[in-house]
Design a protein around this motif. Structure first.
Motif, mmCIF file in Angstrom:
data_model
loop_
_atom_site.group_PDB
_atom_site.id
_atom_site.type_symbol
_atom_site.label_atom_id
_atom_site.label_comp_id
_atom_site.label_asym_id
_atom_site.label_seq_id
_atom_site.Cartn_x
_atom_site.Cartn_y
_atom_site.Cartn_z
ATOM 1 N N GLY A 168 42.168 34.302 41.266
ATOM 2 C CA GLY A 168 42.987 35.278 41.948
ATOM 3 C C GLY A 168 44.245 35.684 41.214
ATOM 4 N N THR A 194 39.322 31.044 49.006
ATOM 5 C CA THR A 194 38.506 31.902 48.142
ATOM 6 C C THR A 194 38.783 33.366 48.482
ATOM 7 N N GLY A 247 41.068 35.761 46.206
ATOM 8 C CA GLY A 247 40.262 36.889 45.728
ATOM 9 C C GLY A 247 40.919 38.222 46.043
ATOM 10 N N ALA A 293 35.187 42.338 41.675
ATOM 11 C CA ALA A 293 35.742 41.572 42.802
ATOM 12 C C ALA A 293 35.182 42.079 44.126
ATOM 13 N N ILE A 324 33.394 39.112 46.151
ATOM 14 C CA ILE A 324 34.334 38.306 46.956
ATOM 15 C C ILE A 324 33.659 37.797 48.233
ATOM 16 N N THR A 345 32.906 33.849 49.126
ATOM 17 C CA THR A 345 33.522 33.287 50.328
ATOM 18 C C THR A 345 32.449 32.673 51.244
ATOM 19 N N MET A 365 33.957 36.113 40.189
ATOM 20 C CA MET A 365 35.316 36.180 40.759
ATOM 21 C C MET A 365 36.357 35.663 39.768
#
Ligand SMILES: [Zn+2]
Length: 376
Positions: free
Chosen positions: A142, A188, A192, A223, A227, A231, A243
């Motif tokens: 991230g 996450t 993200g 992303a 994402i 997740t 990611m």
């Protein structure tokens, strides 16, 4: 004229942590100190890194990084660094330990006080290359801090300031997606969304750097695609790989500067009583800032729609809000415990934040106030 640099040494692959000892050798250092936080230790990640990297089990460890790094923590870590005779720093964790490690490297080699090196106080030129090297090992996907020039630190008086210099970039980034496999779904998603925001804000920055623009759009597409799978299923190695790459791409474009989302999430993250998560704040603020920036950004918004695989008339702000909702993130600042009594002061800090200058639309204190109210 454009100055375009890419950017530092990056080892990117599943299992890359096994290269740490070799990378230290290449840098000509032999006595690293690890900077991390207690969450990383509790999750077993420090033990994993020690076992897989081949560096000594007796390596000094500073694990006192707060959620939002502080000047006080940096000074404590510098004391350990000096007392242990260390010559380099290995940062293991999310953006906070990596930012703290950058500050430790700075303070271990440059005279105090820390404040004088803040970019908004003209400190960039005071930061020299004569610093112990930092090797960044991200365990979240991230922040992009592993390749970023900035460290964000909260000073004793509560100001969250950026310390920015090409010499703050880690000498090596070791990006091993396997280290993110155990990251819980909420983190996450939140980290993200930080990567998503970096790609969007750097792309919208008016500074001329089409190379960075291309990286930002590619990172955004990646992303947005991965994402939710990452997740949903934290053990999905492909999603973790993608990611981590998207987060790295966001970081590789920081040189264009960020925008009003970060201008606000920086001072909000400095609110000591609330300890708000940076990525979550960005996810909450992003829709209102996208609406604010829409006039004048339509050409770029069209390119963002293409990257996100959206129809021509889709509202990007609505889409980002819907994505955050599907990820289980809060939609409003109020849900995070923020109350409007701080808005006046946060707006004042935001005007002075280093990200404000690269927002695509000029933004002053009344505009920040309105964005905060719209996000409450
Ligand atoms: Zn960020």
């Amino acid at each position: 004229m454009a100055l375009i640099q890419y950017l530092t040494r990056i080892q990117f692959q599943a299992g890359a942590i096994s290269l740490l000892a070799d990378e230290l050798k290449l840098l000509g250092v032999s006595r690293p100190m690890i900077v991390t936080d207690r969450g990383i230790v509790a999750a077993g990640l420090l033990a994993t890194v020690l076992a897989r990297s081949g560096i000594g089990q007796d390596t000094p460890v500073f694990d006192g990084t707060p959620e939002n790094p502080t000047e006080a923590a940096a000074q404590d870590a510098v004391a350990l660094f000096k007392a242990s005779g260390c010559d380099s720093i290995v940062a293991i964790g999310g953006g906070s330990p990596i930012d703290l490690a950058k500050a430790v490297s700075l303070l271990a080699s440059h005279p105090g006080p820390l404040e004088q090196y803040a970019v908004i106080l003209g400190g960039m030129d005071l930061i020299t290359a004569n610093k112990p090297p930092v090797i960044a090992v991200p365990t979240t996907a991230g922040t992009g801090s592993e390749v970023g020039r900035a460290a964000l630190l909260t000073l004793e008086d509560g100001r969250k300031l950026g310390f920015i210099s090409p010499h703050m970039i880690p000498s090596v980034a070791i990006c091993d997606p396997d280290l993110t496999i155990g990251l819980p779904p909420y983190l996450t998603a939140a980290t993200g969304m930080d990567a998503v925001t970096h790609c969007i804000e750097t792309f919208l920055s008016p500074r001329f750097n089409p190379v960075a623009d291309a990286i930002a759009l590619d990172g955004l597409a990646r992303a947005a695609k991965w994402i939710e799978p990452a997740t949903r299923d934290g053990a999905d190695a492909t999603a973790r790989h993608e990611m981590m790459l998207a987060a790295l791409q966001g970081g590789l474009t920081f040189q264009k500067g960020l925008g009003a989302v970060h201008s606000l999430s920086h001072p909000l993250g400095g609110l000591k009583a609330l300890r708000l998560h940076h990525g979550t704040l960005n996810a909450v603020l992003l829709p209102a800032v996208l609406r604010y920036n829409a006039p004048g950004s339509q050409e770029k918004y069209a390119r963002i729609r293409v990257a996100l695989n959206l129809s021509e008339d889709a509202d990007i702000a609505d889409e980002m809000a819907a994505l955050a909702q599907r990820l289980g993130l809060p939609a409003r600042l109020g849900e995070m415990g923020v109350t409007p009594d701080c808005f006046e002061q946060i707006s004042q800090y935001a005007v002075k934040d280093h990200s404000t200058a690269s927002n695509p639309r000029p933004v002053g204190a009344p505009d920040f106030l309105k964005i905060l109210e719209d996000s409450l």
